[in-house]
Motif scaffolding. Structure first.
Motif, mmCIF file in Angstrom:
data_model
loop_
_atom_site.group_PDB
_atom_site.id
_atom_site.type_symbol
_atom_site.label_atom_id
_atom_site.label_comp_id
_atom_site.label_asym_id
_atom_site.label_seq_id
_atom_site.Cartn_x
_atom_site.Cartn_y
_atom_site.Cartn_z
ATOM 1 N N LEU A 68 -1.373 25.351 7.631
ATOM 2 C CA LEU A 68 -1.946 24.127 7.089
ATOM 3 C C LEU A 68 -0.879 23.046 7.001
ATOM 4 C CD1 LEU A 68 -4.606 23.077 5.626
ATOM 5 C CD2 LEU A 68 -3.300 23.414 3.546
ATOM 6 N N LEU A 69 0.259 23.443 6.528
ATOM 7 C CA LEU A 69 1.328 22.462 6.299
ATOM 8 C C LEU A 69 2.590 22.983 6.954
ATOM 9 C CD1 LEU A 69 2.041 19.867 4.485
ATOM 10 C CD2 LEU A 69 3.133 21.534 3.026
ATOM 11 N N ASP A 70 3.204 22.118 7.740
ATOM 12 C CA ASP A 70 4.406 22.540 8.444
ATOM 13 C C ASP A 70 5.515 21.550 8.115
ATOM 14 O OD1 ASP A 70 6.282 23.530 10.071
ATOM 15 O OD2 ASP A 70 5.227 23.122 11.963
ATOM 16 N N VAL A 71 6.483 22.002 7.352
ATOM 17 C CA VAL A 71 7.610 21.139 6.972
ATOM 18 C C VAL A 71 8.780 21.496 7.869
ATOM 19 C CG1 VAL A 71 9.175 20.494 5.129
ATOM 20 C CG2 VAL A 71 6.807 21.058 4.608
ATOM 21 N N GLN A 72 9.275 20.490 8.589
ATOM 22 C CA GLN A 72 10.357 20.781 9.539
ATOM 23 C C GLN A 72 11.573 19.920 9.252
ATOM 24 O OE1 GLN A 72 8.699 20.114 13.382
ATOM 25 N NE2 GLN A 72 7.357 21.892 13.244
ATOM 26 N N PHE B 42 9.668 24.970 6.146
ATOM 27 C CA PHE B 42 8.811 26.115 5.807
ATOM 28 C C PHE B 42 7.375 25.789 6.199
ATOM 29 C CE2 PHE B 42 9.005 23.481 2.031
ATOM 30 C CZ PHE B 42 7.700 23.446 1.590
ATOM 31 N N GLN B 43 6.550 26.819 6.230
ATOM 32 C CA GLN B 43 5.150 26.629 6.600
ATOM 33 C C GLN B 43 4.250 27.179 5.498
ATOM 34 O OE1 GLN B 43 7.060 28.264 9.286
ATOM 35 N NE2 GLN B 43 7.535 26.191 9.956
ATOM 36 N N LEU B 44 3.144 26.489 5.305
ATOM 37 C CA LEU B 44 2.135 27.006 4.378
ATOM 38 C C LEU B 44 0.913 27.390 5.184
ATOM 39 C CD1 LEU B 44 3.799 26.096 1.968
ATOM 40 C CD2 LEU B 44 1.780 24.983 1.054
ATOM 41 N N ARG B 45 0.477 28.649 5.015
ATOM 42 C CA ARG B 45 -0.736 29.059 5.722
ATOM 43 C C ARG B 45 -1.933 28.770 4.851
ATOM 44 N NH1 ARG B 45 2.416 33.649 6.274
ATOM 45 N NH2 ARG B 45 3.794 33.401 8.042
ATOM 46 N N ARG B 46 -3.040 28.574 5.506
ATOM 47 C CA ARG B 46 -4.245 28.222 4.772
ATOM 48 C C ARG B 46 -4.595 29.328 3.777
ATOM 49 N NH1 ARG B 46 -8.584 24.719 5.579
ATOM 50 N NH2 ARG B 46 -7.812 23.949 7.558
ATOM 51 N N GLY B 47 -4.824 28.926 2.534
ATOM 52 C CA GLY B 47 -5.304 29.863 1.527
ATOM 53 C C GLY B 47 -4.236 30.677 0.820
ATOM 54 N N GLU B 48 -2.980 30.407 1.083
ATOM 55 C CA GLU B 48 -1.965 31.197 0.392
ATOM 56 C C GLU B 48 -1.401 30.441 -0.801
ATOM 57 O OE1 GLU B 48 1.682 32.155 2.288
ATOM 58 O OE2 GLU B 48 2.025 30.139 3.048
ATOM 59 N N LYS C 141 10.130 16.168 9.673
ATOM 60 C CA LYS C 141 8.713 15.981 9.949
ATOM 61 C C LYS C 141 7.905 16.804 8.964
ATOM 62 C CE LYS C 141 8.126 15.309 14.867
ATOM 63 N NZ LYS C 141 7.914 16.105 16.069
ATOM 64 N N ILE C 142 6.791 16.260 8.550
ATOM 65 C CA ILE C 142 5.841 17.061 7.775
ATOM 66 C C ILE C 142 4.501 16.944 8.482
ATOM 67 C CG2 ILE C 142 4.723 17.396 5.547
ATOM 68 C CD1 ILE C 142 7.055 15.933 4.271
ATOM 69 N N SER D 267 13.844 40.398 8.389
ATOM 70 C CA SER D 267 12.756 41.354 8.572
ATOM 71 C C SER D 267 11.489 40.506 8.631
ATOM 72 C CB SER D 267 12.727 42.351 7.405
ATOM 73 O OG SER D 267 12.518 41.658 6.201
ATOM 74 N N PRO D 268 10.354 41.057 9.030
ATOM 75 C CA PRO D 268 9.167 40.216 9.201
ATOM 76 C C PRO D 268 8.871 39.376 7.963
ATOM 77 C CG PRO D 268 8.736 42.447 9.951
ATOM 78 C CD PRO D 268 10.103 42.450 9.382
ATOM 79 N N GLY D 269 8.875 38.075 8.122
ATOM 80 C CA GLY D 269 8.554 37.164 7.024
ATOM 81 C C GLY D 269 9.663 36.932 6.041
ATOM 82 N N HIS D 270 10.767 37.576 6.203
ATOM 83 C CA HIS D 270 11.867 37.412 5.246
ATOM 84 C C HIS D 270 13.019 36.662 5.919
ATOM 85 C CE1 HIS D 270 14.276 39.438 1.792
ATOM 86 N NE2 HIS D 270 14.597 38.200 1.956
ATOM 87 N N MET D 271 13.252 35.446 5.452
ATOM 88 C CA MET D 271 14.279 34.629 6.089
ATOM 89 C C MET D 271 15.368 34.297 5.087
ATOM 90 S SD MET D 271 12.327 32.515 8.839
ATOM 91 C CE MET D 271 11.668 31.067 8.125
ATOM 92 N N VAL D 272 16.603 34.318 5.535
ATOM 93 C CA VAL D 272 17.737 34.040 4.656
ATOM 94 C C VAL D 272 18.646 33.028 5.324
ATOM 95 C CG1 VAL D 272 19.584 35.056 3.302
ATOM 96 C CG2 VAL D 272 17.672 36.454 3.987
#
Lengths: 332, 299, 293, 337
Positions: free
Chosen positions: B5-9, B31-37, B66-67, B287-292
Motif C-alpha cells: 500500500l505504501l512504499d517509502v524509499q 520500508f513498505q506497508l502491506r495492505r491490512g497490516e 520517494k513515498i 532472514s526472510p522479512g528480517h532486515m538489519v
C-alpha cells in the motif's frame, strides 16, 4: 553554535536605524506639507493674511516653499546632514537652539519619571507577588486598577486643584520660579508632574511584573529551588526576577514612546517648558523645520529603544542565543 | 502476500538549526506497508519517527526520497494535486496529544464530521449528526457526548473522539503518532484494544508509532526500529523481540523493565554507546522479512 | 450469610448532580450594570434632561451645585447635569467607533502579517514600528489637519488609526500560534482549505482572544478623546463631550470651581473603570477557556 | 522499628472554583530507613500531592486538612515556613518529573548545584563549594565535570539534566529522597540508567527514597516496598514480592493484568473498565467499586478498612473480610516465560 561578528551585528543594526530614520523623515516631511494650513502665518503672524500675491510669492521663495516637495526635501536633507536643520518660523532662531533650551526640562521630567516607573513597578510587582492573595495584594491591585483608569490630564487637574489651589503647598505650573531656580525649587516644581507621569504608567508595568512573577513561581524550577532548601525570598529575587528581567527590560525599552507621550500631556497641563509643548505647537502651526527635527528626535529615540530591547533579549537570555526555530518546509 | 500500500524509499529530511547546523531528522529510510497490516515504528525521542509520519501525511515535504501510496508519488506536487481527494480522504492521522489536536471550541459532533464537511461527502447514515453518533458508538462512547466540547471530556474520551474522526472517512491508511503516550495505564489498554478491534473490523493499514515496546509487540505485525534518523532494523514483531540483531535494538529491548521483580533484578541492561553508531550502511535482509542495518564493510 | 457481602460486581455510578452555576458567577455584574446605566442614560437623555445642555445662561455662570443646577453650571453658564448625559453620547460613540476601526485595521494587518511569508511579515512589522515611533499626539494633530474640521466621525477615525498597532501585534502572534496548532494541522491533513480553516478554526479561536484587547481599546479611545478635546485639538467647543467640558477647567481652577472639574471627571473615570473591569474579565475568560483542557 | 517518615491519617484538599477536590483521603504510610518505597497509581490519584505535602510544597489553594507527617521525629504539618526551609534539602529533597523544566533555564549547572550546597552551609568557602559541586557531579555520573560546570541546561540532554537534578537533591545529604516520576519524561534506555543510578546512590549513601511512578516495571526494577494508590487512598501496600506475586486488591490485579507484557498473543488486553472517579465528589464507600468486577454490596456503602495479611502486607478490600465469599484471584503472580 556560531558567534556572530560583533561589527557586522551592530553595523547591521545601525544601518537599520539609519534607514528607519530616513523613511520616518520622508513620511513626516510629506505629511506635514500635505496638511492644509499656511506656514507663512507662523512666520509673519497676522501680516501674512494681508499680503498681496506678489509678496506671498517672495516670502515663499525666501523660505524655500515655492519649489516642489521632493526638491525641498533633498535640500533639507543635504543641510540636515551637515547639521543645519534650519530656523523655526515662529521663533525665528536656529531650531537646534530652541530644542537645546527645552530639552533638559523634558529629560529631567521624562528621565526621572522613567526611573520611578522602572524601579517602582519592580518593587510594587514583587511586593504583590510576595503577598499573593493577601489583603495587601488585593488592596494594591484595586487601587492600581482605579488609578490606571484615570486620564493623565484629569489627574493633573485634580492634583492642582487640591495641592496648588486649595492647600497651596505646591506650585501649579512651570519648571522653576521666574528669576529664581535653584535645585530645590526645580524639585518642588517637579513633584506634581512626576506624580502624574508615574501614576499613569506604573500600575501597568507593576501588574505585568506581578503576573509574570506568579507564573514563574508556579514553575517547576521554583519547586526544585525550594526543595533544595533555598529561602522563599532568595527564590523570588534570585531565580524568578532573574528570568523575567530580560523580558521586562525589553518591554521598558519599547515603552519609551508611551511614557514620552504621557509627559507631553503633563507638560501641557502644567505649562512645563519642554519638548512636548513645543512639538504640539510646531505641528499645529506648520513650523516645518522645528517639526522635522522633533519628529526625528523622538522617532530615533523610539527606534533606538526598540533595537535596544531586541539586543537585550538576545544577549541576556542564553536560550535566545542557543535555540533557533527550526525551519520547516510545508506543502499540502 | 498482499499488495504493497505504501512504499517509502530513501526518505530523507533535514531540519536546519541555526545557520550552519543541519540535523538529519530522517536519513535514507525505506520500508513498505502491506495492505491490512499493523506496522510499528519504534524509537526514542529525536529518532525521527514523527517526522516520518508527517512526511507520509504530506505535512512536510521531504528533502529527498520517494513515498508511493497506492502507486501515487505523493512527494510530487503535480501528482499530489491530481489525486488530492483520494489522498486526503484515505489517509488519516491521529496525534499524540488529543487536547491539542481537537479544536476546543468545536462540539464533538462537528469534530467527527469535519472531514466529511470538508469534502462535501453525503453522510451514509442520513445526517451528519447521525453519522457522528454512529462513529461515536463505534469507538465505545455514548451519543450523549455529541454536544460536548473537548474540554469537558477526559483524555481517553478525547482520544476516542480523535479516532472516530479519523475513521469516519473509512481510511485505507491510518497513521497514529504516539496515540497513547499521554494516557493513563488503564486507559492505554482500552485504547489499544480499541485499535485492535477496529483494525480487524475495518481492515485498514495501520502505522503505529510509539516508544513503548511492550505495546508494539502486542499490537503490531511488523516492527521497525529507528535511531538518530536511521531505520536500523525491521522484522516481524515476534522475530524482532526474540532475536534482535542490531546492537541498538538489543540495548533498547534490554532497557524495558519487566514487571517481575525477581527476573528484572537479575537482568543486566546492555548499554549502547551512540558514539559507536555507524550511520553509513545499508539494510540487509538476514532472514526472510528480517532486515538489519549493516556497515558496508560487512558485505 | 451476610447480605452485604454478596458479590455484585461493577455498577455504573450515578454521578451526583452538580449545582448549576448561577448566571452571574464570576461576571463583573456591578461594572456591567453601571456601564449599562450610563449608556442608557446617555442614549435616551432627551427624556429626562432638565435643561438644554447647549444653552448658555451667562447670568448663572459657575454656579455651585444646588437645586437649580444639580451638578452646578460651567463658566459659560451651561447646566453640567444635562451636559454630562448629552456629552456622554459623543464620548461613548467615539470610544466604540474608533475601537471598531482600529480592530478592523489590526485584524487586517495582523492577519496578513501572521499568514504572509517571512519577508512580507518583516516588512509589515517594520512599518508598524515606524508608525508607532511617531508620537501619537503629533499623528493625531496631523491627521486632524488633513481631515479638516473635527467632528465625531473624523475624531473616531483619527483615534482608530492611531490605536491599532498594539492589537495588530497580538493578532499576528495569535495567528502564528494558531496556524501551527495541531488541530489546524489535523484539518489541513484532512484536506481543509484555507477558507475552511479560517472560518472553522482560526476565526472563532482568535476572536475570543482579541475581544479583550478591543474592549481595552474602547477604554483608551474614550480616554484619548477626552484628552484631545481637553487640549483643544479634539472636538470643537460647541460639540459637547466629557473631554470638551473639562477644557474649561483652566478658568475653573482659578476660581476654585471644583464641580466643573470633578463631576464630569468622575463620570469619565467610572466609565473607564467599568470598561476596564469588563475587559479584564474577558481576558480571564479567554485564558480559562484555553486552560481547561 | 524506627520509622524515618510516618504519615498518619493525612487528608489534603484543593480548593477550586468547582468545589473541594479531595486529593489525598485519610492516608497512612511509613518509610523505613534505607529502603525504597514505590508509590504506584494512575495520574490524579494523589501520589504527587502526597510527595509535595511531605515537603510542604503544595500550591496555595491546597490545604492539609488533617493528619500528621512525622519526618525523623518532627511533625512537618506544624512546622513554620522558616522551619521547613531549614529541613528541605537536609532532611528531605526532591527529584522532579520533567528535567526540562526543573532547572532554571538561564543559570549554569554549576551555579545551581552550588546554590543547593550553600543553602545549608552558608559559611563554606568558594573553593570548597566548587570542590563539593564537582564531587556531586561525579557522584551522579556527569563526566567532564570541570568543563560542564559552566554549561547552561539547554546544552544538556534530558538524561544529563535529570542527573543534575539528582546532584542538586543530594547536595546536602538528605535522609529522604522523594522522586516524583523521575523517569517518565525520559527515554527507555536513559530510564534504565537513571533507575540504576538511583539504586546505586541510595545504597551507597544509605538514603531512603520514595519513588512515585505509574510504571510497574520501574517498581519491579528499583523498589523494596510498594504502595498502590487509588483515588487518594492506599489500597494495597507490601514488599515488592507481596505486590507482584501475591496481590490481594482487585485494583492491583487489574493493573498487573492490563500490562501488555503479560498479554497473550492475539488476545485483547485485559482492561479495567471505566475511568478513575473525580475527586471533586468522591463516591461513597470504596472508590474502586464501580470499576471492580468483584465488588461486594458493602463496597457501595462503606469504605473498607486496611486488612493485615502479614507483617508487611496490607490491603484495603472487603474481599479479605471473613464474611466475604471466597474468590479465586484472577492473577496468581507474575510469570515471565
Amino acid at each position: 553554535m556560531r558567534r556572530k561578528n560583533p561589527f557586522i551585528y551592530y553595523g547591521g543594526k545601525l544601518a537599520g536605524l539609519a534607514v528607519s530614520v530616513f523613511v520616518l523623515s520622508l513620511a513626516v516631511f510629506y505629511i506635514a506639507r500635505l496638511a492644509p494650513g499656511d506656514p507663512l502665518v507662523s512666520y509673519y503672524g497676522d501680516r501674512a493674511e494681508k499680503m498681496t500675491a506678489e509678496e506671498r510669492a517672495q516670502a515663499e521663495e525666501r523660505l524655500g516653499l515655492d519649489e516642489p516637495v521632493h526638491i525641498q526635501y533633498t535640500r533639507w536633507l543635504g543641510r540636515a546632514l551637515q547639521g543645519d536643520f534650519g530656523i523655526s518660523y515662529k521663533y525665528k532662531t536656529d531650531v537646534t537652539q530652541i530644542i537645546a533650551d527645552r530639552l533638559p526640562n523634558t529629560l529631567l521630567l521624562g528621565g526621572t519619571g522613567f526611573a520611578v516607573i522602572f524601579a517602582g513597578a519592580l518593587a510594587v510587582g514583587a511586593l504583590c507577588a510576595w503577598n499573593e492573595g493577601n489583603l495587601l495584594d488585593r488592596i494594591i491591585c484595586k487601587v492600581g486598577t482605579v488609578v490606571s483608569c484615570i486620564p493623565e490630564f484629569w489627574l493633573s487637574l485634580v492634583l492642582i486643584l487640591v495641592f496648588a489651589v486649595q492647600l497651596r503647598w505646591l506650585p501649579s505650573s512651570g519648571a522653576y520660579t521666574l528669576g529664581g531656580g535653584g535645585g530645590a525649587d526645580r524639585a518642588v516644581h517637579l513633584i506634581l508632574p512626576l506624580t502624574v507621569t508615574a501614576a499613569g504608567h506604573l500600575w501597568y508595568y507593576a501588574y505585568m511584573i506581578r503576573n509574570r512573577l506568579l507564573e514563574e513561581l508556579r514553575s517547576d524550577y521554583v519547586l526544585l529551588a525550594k526543595s533544595k532548601g533555598l529561602r522563599r525570598r532568595d527564590v523570588l529575587l534570585r531565580h524568578c526576577l532573574r528570568s523575567i528581567l530580560p523580558g521586562y527590560l525589553s518591554l521598558m525599552a519599547i515603552s519609551v514612546p508611551h511614557i514620552l507621550g504621557g509627559t507631553y500631556i503633563v507638560e501641557t497641563v502644567f505649562s512645563y517648558p519642554g519638548i512636548g509643548t513645543l512639538s504640539y505647537e510646531s505641528a499645529r502651526y506648520q513650523d516645518y523645520n522645528l517639526l522635522m527635527l522633533l519628529c526625528i528626535l523622538s522617532g530615533s529615540v523610539v527606534i533606538l529603544s526598540n533595537m535596544l530591547a531586541q539586543i537585550i533579549s538576545e544577549r541576556i537570555d542564553p536560550r535566545m542565543r542557543g535555540e533557533m526555530p527550526a525551519e520547516v518546509t510545508e506543502h499540502g | 502476500m498482499s499488495e504493497i500500500l505504501l512504499d517509502v524509499q530513501e526518505l530523507t529530511h533535514c531540519f536546519r538549526l541555526g545557520r550552519n547546523t543541519v540535523i538529519r531528522a530522517v536519513d535514507h529510510v525505506s520500508f513498505q506497508l502491506r495492505r491490512g497490516e499493523i506496522f510499528g515504528l519504534v524509537g526514542e525521542s529525536g529518532s525521527g519517527k514523527s517526522t516520518v509520519a508527517r512526511c507520509i501525511m504530506s505535512l512536510i515535504r521531504p528533502a529527498a526520497g520517494k513515498i508511493r501510496y497506492l502507486g501515487v508519488n505523493i512527494c510530487d506536487p503535480g501528482q499530489f494535486r491530481a489525486h488530492r481527494k483520494l489522498l486526503q480522504t484515505s489517509r488519516q492521522l491521529i496525534f499524540q496529544d488529543s487536547a491539542a489536536s481537537l479544536n476546543p471550541r468545536m462540539k464533538v459532533a462537528d469534530i467527527i464530521t469535519e472531514p466529511m464537511a470538508i469534502h462535501h461527502i453525503r453522510p451514509p447514515r442520513g445526517s451528519l449528526r447521525q453519522e457522528a453518533a454512529f462513529q461515536l458508538k463505534c469507538v465505545g462512547m455514548d451519543p450523549s457526548s455529541l454536544d460536548r466540547r473537548p474540554g469537558e471530556l477526559s483524555g481517553g474520551q478525547r482520544q476516542r473522539v480523535a479516532i472516530a474522526r479519523a475513521l469516519s472517512m473509512g481510511p485505507e491508511l491510518l497513521v497514529a503518532d504516539e496515540p497513547i503516550a499521554s494516557l493513563d495505564v488503564s486507559i492505554q489498554a482500552q485504547i489499544i484494544n480499541l485499535f485492535q478491534h477496529l483494525q480487524r473490523e475495518h481492515g485498514f493499514t495501520f502505522l503505529f508509532i510509539a516508544h513503548d515496546l511492550a505495546v508494539v509487540r502486542h499490537l503490531c505485525d511488523r516492527t521497525g526500529v529507528m535511531f538518530q534518523g536511521r531505520l536500523v532494523e525491521i522484522a516481524p514483531s515476534k522475530e524482532l523481540f526474540d532475536n534482535p540483531l542490531h546492537p541498538y535494538t538489543r540495548a533498547l529491548l534490554s532497557a524495558i523493565p519487566i514487571p517481575d521483580p525477581r527476573l528484572e533484578r537479575a537482568r543486566v541492561p546492555q548499554r549502547f554507546d551512540p558514539a559507536q553508531f555507524c550511520r553509513e550502511g545499508l539494510l540487509r535482509e538476514v532472514s526472510p522479512g528480517h532486515m538489519v542495518l549493516r556497515e558496508e564493510a560487512d558485505r | 450469610m451476610d447480605e452485604r457481602f454478596v458479590l455484585i460486581g461493577a455498577r455504573t455510578p450515578v454521578p451526583p448532580p452538580l449545582p448549576a452555576p448561577k448566571w452571574y458567577d464570576g461576571k463583573p455584574v456591578c461594572s456591567m450594570a453601571v456601564l449599562a446605566f450610563i449608556m442608557l442614560g446617555c442614549l435616551c437623555c432627551e427624556v429626562f434632561l432638565p435643561k438644554d445642555p447647549a444653552y448658555m445662561d451667562l447670568l448663572h455662570a459657575a454656579v455651585p451645585p444646588g437645586s437649580e443646577f444639580w451638578f452646578g453650571s460651567d463658566t459659560m453658564g451651561r447646566d453640567i447635569f444635562s451636559m454630562i448625559w448629552y456629552g456622554g453620547r459623543a464620548s461613548l460613540l467615539i470610544g466604540f467607533l474608533s475601537a471598531a476601526i482600529s480592530a478592523v485595521l489590526a485584524v487586517l494587518f495582523g492577519a496578513v502579517s501572521g499568514l504572509a511569508p517571512k519577508w512580507l511579515d518583516g516588512l509589515v512589522m517594520r512599518l508598524t514600528e515606524i508608525f508607532l515611533s511617531i508620537p501619537s499626539l503629533l499623528l493625531i494633530v496631523f491627521l486632524q489637519a488633513i481631515l479638516g474640521r473635527a467632528s465625531v466621525w473624523s475624531l473616531s477615525l483619527v483615534i482608530g488609526i492611531t490605536g491599532w498597532t498594539a492589537i495588530a501585534k497580538v493578532v499576528r502572534s495569535e495567528v502564528r500560534q494558531l496556524r501551527n496548532s495541531e488541530y489546524v494541522l489535523a484539518s489541513r491533513c484532512m484536506g481543509g482549505g484555507f477558507f475552511h480553516i479560517l472560518r472553522k478554526h482560526l476565526a472563532p479561536n482568535f476572536f475570543s482572544s482579541i475581544m479583550f484587547m478591543v474592549v481595552m481599546n474602547v477604554r483608551s479611545a474614550i480616554a484619548a478623546e477626552s484628552t484631545l478635546s481637553f487640549m483643544g485639538i479634539g472636538l470643537p467647543l460647541e460639540v459637547i463631550s466629557w473631554g470638551g467640558m473639562l477644557s474649561l477647567s483652566e478658568k475653573a481652577l482659578l476660581s476654585g470651581a471644583w464641580w466643573i472639574i470633578l463631576i464630569p471627571g468622575v463620570f469619565l473615570v467610572v466609565t473607564l473603570l467599568c470598561v476596564t473591569n469588563i475587559g479584564s474579565w474577558l481576558r480571564g475568560e479567554g485564558e480559562q477557556r484555553g486552560n481547561n483542557l | 522499628m524506627f520509622e524515618l517518615l510516618e504519615v498518619k491519617n493525612l487528608s489534603v484538599s484543593f480548593h477550586t472554583p468547582q468545589g473541594e477536590v479531595e486529593a489525598v483521603r485519610d492516608l497512612s504510610l511509613s518509610l523505613h530507613p534505607g529502603e525504597v518505597l514505590a508509590i504506584v497509581g494512575e495520574s490524579g490519584c494523589g501520589k504527587s500531592v502526597l510527595c509535595k505535602s511531605v515537603m510542604k510544597l503544595l500550591p496555595r489553594n491546597a490545604r492539609i486538612k488533617a493528619g500528621t507527617i512525622l519526618a525523623d521525629g518532627t511533625d512537618v504539618t506544624r512546622c513554620s515556613q522558616r522551619d521547613m526551609e531549614r529541613l528541605r534539602g537536609r532532611l528531605f529533597s526532591m527529584v522532579l518529573q520533567d528535567p526540562m523544566t526543573a532547572l532554571h533555564p538561564a543559570m549554569t549547572i554549576g551555579a545551581q548545584i552550588a546554590e543547593a550546597v550553600r543553602a545549608h552551609q552558608p559559611r563554606m568557602t568558594k573553593m570548597a563549594v566548587r570542590r563539593r559541586v564537582l564531587e556531586l557531579m561525579e557522584l551522579v555520573g556527569i563526566d567532564m565535570a570541570e568543563e560542564r560546570y559552566g554549561h547552561c541546561p539547554f546544552e544538556f540532554s534530558g538524561g544529563m539534566r535529570q542527573r543534575t537534578v539528582m546532584a542538586i537533591a543530594l547536595a546536602s545529604s538528605p535522609k529522604i529522597l522523594l522522586a516524583d516520576e523521575p523517569t517518565t519524561a525520559l527515554d527507555v534506555t536513559i530510564q534504565a540508567q537513571i533507575l540504576d543510578l538511583l539504586r546505586d546512590i541510595q545504597a551507597r549513601l544509605g538514603t531512603s527514597a520514595i519513588l512515585v511512578t505509574h510504571d510497574l516495571g520501574v517498581v519491579a526494577r528499583a523498589a523494596d516496598r510498594a504502595a498502590v494508590m487509588y483515588a487518594g487512598k492506599i489500597v494495597e501496600i507490601g514488599t515488592v514480592e507481596d505486590i507482584f506475586y501475591d496481590p490481594r486488591h482487585p485494583y492491583t490485579w487489574g493493573l498487573l493484568r492490563a500490562l501488555p507484557a503479560w498479554a497473550e498473543e492475539g488476545q485483547p488486553l485485559y482492561t479495567i473498565p471505566g475511568m478513575p472517579p473525580s475527586l471533586l465528589h468522591p463516591p461513597k464507600g470504596d472508590a474502586f467499586a464501580c470499576r471492580n468486577e468483584y465488588a461486594l454490596a458493602i463496597d457501595y456503602q462503606e469504605a473498607p478498612p486496611m486488612f493485615q495479611l502479614s507483617d508487611t502486607h496490607f490491603a484495603a478490600t472487603w474481599l479479605l473480610d471473613e464474611r466475604a465469599p471466597q474468590i479465586t484471584p484472577p492473577w496468581r503472580g507474575a510469570s515471565y516465560e
